[in-house]
Motif scaffolding. Sequence first.
Motif, short mmCIF file in Angstrom:
data_model
loop_
_atom_site.label_atom_id
_atom_site.label_comp_id
_atom_site.label_asym_id
_atom_site.label_seq_id
_atom_site.Cartn_x
_atom_site.Cartn_y
_atom_site.Cartn_z
N GLY A 237 0.79 -1.23 0.00
CA GLY A 237 0.00 0.00 0.00
C GLY A 237 0.81 1.27 0.00
N TYR A 238 2.13 1.18 -0.07
CA TYR A 238 2.98 2.38 -0.09
C TYR A 238 3.15 2.83 -1.53
N ASP A 239 2.54 3.97 -1.88
CA ASP A 239 2.33 4.34 -3.28
C ASP A 239 3.32 5.36 -3.84
N THR A 240 4.38 5.66 -3.10
CA THR A 240 5.40 6.57 -3.62
C THR A 240 6.78 5.99 -3.34
N VAL A 241 7.77 6.49 -4.09
CA VAL A 241 9.15 6.05 -3.86
C VAL A 241 9.58 6.37 -2.44
N GLU A 242 9.22 7.55 -1.98
CA GLU A 242 9.60 7.95 -0.62
C GLU A 242 8.99 7.02 0.41
N GLN A 246 10.98 4.66 3.02
CA GLN A 246 10.79 4.92 4.44
C GLN A 246 10.40 3.64 5.18
N HIS A 247 9.65 2.79 4.52
CA HIS A 247 9.17 1.55 5.15
C HIS A 247 9.93 0.33 4.62
N GLY A 248 11.17 0.54 4.23
CA GLY A 248 11.96 -0.52 3.62
C GLY A 248 12.13 -1.75 4.49
N GLU A 249 12.41 -1.56 5.78
CA GLU A 249 12.62 -2.71 6.66
C GLU A 249 11.34 -3.52 6.83
N ILE A 302 -5.45 -18.26 8.76
CA ILE A 302 -4.81 -17.66 9.94
C ILE A 302 -4.63 -16.15 9.77
N GLY A 303 -5.42 -15.55 8.87
CA GLY A 303 -5.47 -14.10 8.81
C GLY A 303 -4.50 -13.43 7.87
N HIS A 304 -3.98 -14.14 6.86
CA HIS A 304 -3.00 -13.53 5.96
C HIS A 304 -3.44 -13.56 4.51
N LYS A 305 -4.74 -13.33 4.31
CA LYS A 305 -5.29 -13.37 2.96
C LYS A 305 -4.69 -12.30 2.07
N GLY A 306 -4.33 -11.15 2.65
CA GLY A 306 -3.85 -10.03 1.85
C GLY A 306 -2.36 -9.96 1.66
N GLY A 323 1.17 -17.91 -18.06
CA GLY A 323 1.67 -19.27 -17.86
C GLY A 323 1.80 -19.57 -16.38
N GLY A 324 2.28 -20.78 -16.10
CA GLY A 324 2.43 -21.21 -14.72
C GLY A 324 1.15 -21.79 -14.15
N TYR A 325 1.08 -21.86 -12.84
CA TYR A 325 -0.09 -22.42 -12.17
C TYR A 325 -0.23 -21.78 -10.80
N PRO A 326 -1.44 -21.79 -10.19
CA PRO A 326 -2.71 -22.29 -10.72
C PRO A 326 -3.17 -21.45 -11.91
N LYS A 327 -3.88 -22.07 -12.82
CA LYS A 327 -4.35 -21.37 -14.01
C LYS A 327 -5.65 -20.61 -13.71
N ASP A 328 -5.94 -19.66 -14.61
CA ASP A 328 -7.21 -18.91 -14.57
C ASP A 328 -7.37 -18.11 -13.29
N GLN A 329 -6.25 -17.59 -12.77
CA GLN A 329 -6.33 -16.71 -11.61
C GLN A 329 -6.38 -15.25 -12.07
N PRO A 330 -7.07 -14.38 -11.33
CA PRO A 330 -6.98 -12.95 -11.64
C PRO A 330 -5.55 -12.47 -11.38
N PRO A 331 -5.17 -11.31 -11.92
CA PRO A 331 -3.79 -10.82 -11.69
C PRO A 331 -3.48 -10.68 -10.20
N CYS A 332 -2.23 -10.89 -9.87
CA CYS A 332 -1.81 -10.73 -8.47
C CYS A 332 -2.05 -9.28 -8.03
N PRO A 333 -2.68 -9.05 -6.88
CA PRO A 333 -2.91 -7.68 -6.40
C PRO A 333 -1.60 -6.90 -6.30
N LYS A 334 -1.67 -5.62 -6.63
CA LYS A 334 -0.44 -4.83 -6.75
C LYS A 334 0.25 -4.62 -5.40
N ASN A 335 -0.47 -4.79 -4.30
CA ASN A 335 0.18 -4.59 -2.99
C ASN A 335 1.20 -5.67 -2.69
N MET A 336 1.11 -6.83 -3.38
CA MET A 336 2.08 -7.90 -3.17
C MET A 336 2.83 -8.28 -4.44
#
Length: 418
Positions: A237-242, A246-249, A302-306, A323-336
């Motif tokens: 969720g960090y949307d800028t270079v700064e 800042q939250h690198g660690e 265990i609470g780590h869906k996101g 390509g790859g698997y599992p097939k027919d998945q929506p794109p990976c969310p941009k936060n991860m």
Amino acid sequence: MEVFDKAMGVIRSPYYRKLDPSIPWDQFEYAMHMDRMTLLAYLRDFKDPEIAEKVLESAEYIHREQAKNQTDDERLQNWRLGYFYAAARYHAGRCPAREVVDVLLEVIEKVDPKDYSPTGINNNLTSLSSLFYYEAALPPEEKPQYACRLEKMFSKSVSYLNDLPVNQYPRVASNAVRELVEMQAVAERPYRKNMLVYMLAAHKPTYVHSLMVANLTCFFVRRLLWKKPEAMVGTMGYDTVEAVQQHGEEICTMAYECGVYHDIGKSMVTMYVGNNSRRLLDEEFVCVQWHAAFGYELLCKIGHKGDLALAALYHHTYYDGQGGYPKDQPPCPKNMKPIVDALTVADSLDAATDNIGRCYTAAKPLEKLIEELRAQKGSRYAPAVVELFDDPDFCTEFRRKLYESRQSVYLEVYRETI
């Protein structure tokens, strides 16, 4: 239930019993009630009073029959009988969860910790997975009184798994480990470390690989944050270079944990296949491919869906989604997505350069692997990660990191057996 009632109607019918008295009708009736006890798994996920009453009916029948026909020692040999009765009463609202916990603890404390027969595996491991569920159902004020005994049971099960001849009873052992991990996933307490311990005990090569991928993913992400921070924008969720700098660690910690748990789903499939000394059969590979979806489901519970769950689900999906698997998945969310991109490269590099845990194939030279990464840049692998290898100094540093990490990880995991 409709099919059960029809079958039971035939088995109990005086007409059919009279037609052929030689048929063991009473044994069939007992077997039908035992089969209905499998619905306890359903009741652990769904509150269904009607089914609960039906299961209790079967549990009471079994309880009466065993009281008539079995000694105490014989009942102890089949731990499920007492458990069925207590668990059925609990789900039907007839007793508190502590009665089920007490029954299971008594059973587990008495079983032979060196019995590696299929029955022994069930007695030592499957009973413990049920214990995790019902312990989680205890009221908060009752949990402390069981803490010490539960910790002993956990340690005992890990020791048992460490010594388990996994290739001798693969299906029984795999089912037991799967249930252990699943039950911990639905428990209230954060059991992630325990889940990883079971994966370690059940399949050490997978644990080594997971720690290696964690180290390498963190290494890639740290370098991207330094050299190409724009490639990490959007992470967590960090949307800028700064913001990402800042939250690198925090981002690096997440990258490491994604690596550690990306293959947790293999705890549900690895014991089905013996892949330590040969390549997988095509049919086995299809089975193994499910580990991504299984890992996603476990980590969601265990609470780590996101975060962690997304890394488990997408680490074998191509960068461009084609390509790859599992097939027919929506794109990976941009936060991860940036972490998953780094994880995918780390996963491939460790798998291809390890000729110890993957002794069925020779490790490839790093230079050849870098060529393969470049050939699939933009399709299978993220350009930003692959382009890190354009820097000769980075390649030298990566080679050292790879060697030192593998040496350290193998020593950590196997030193108790050396």
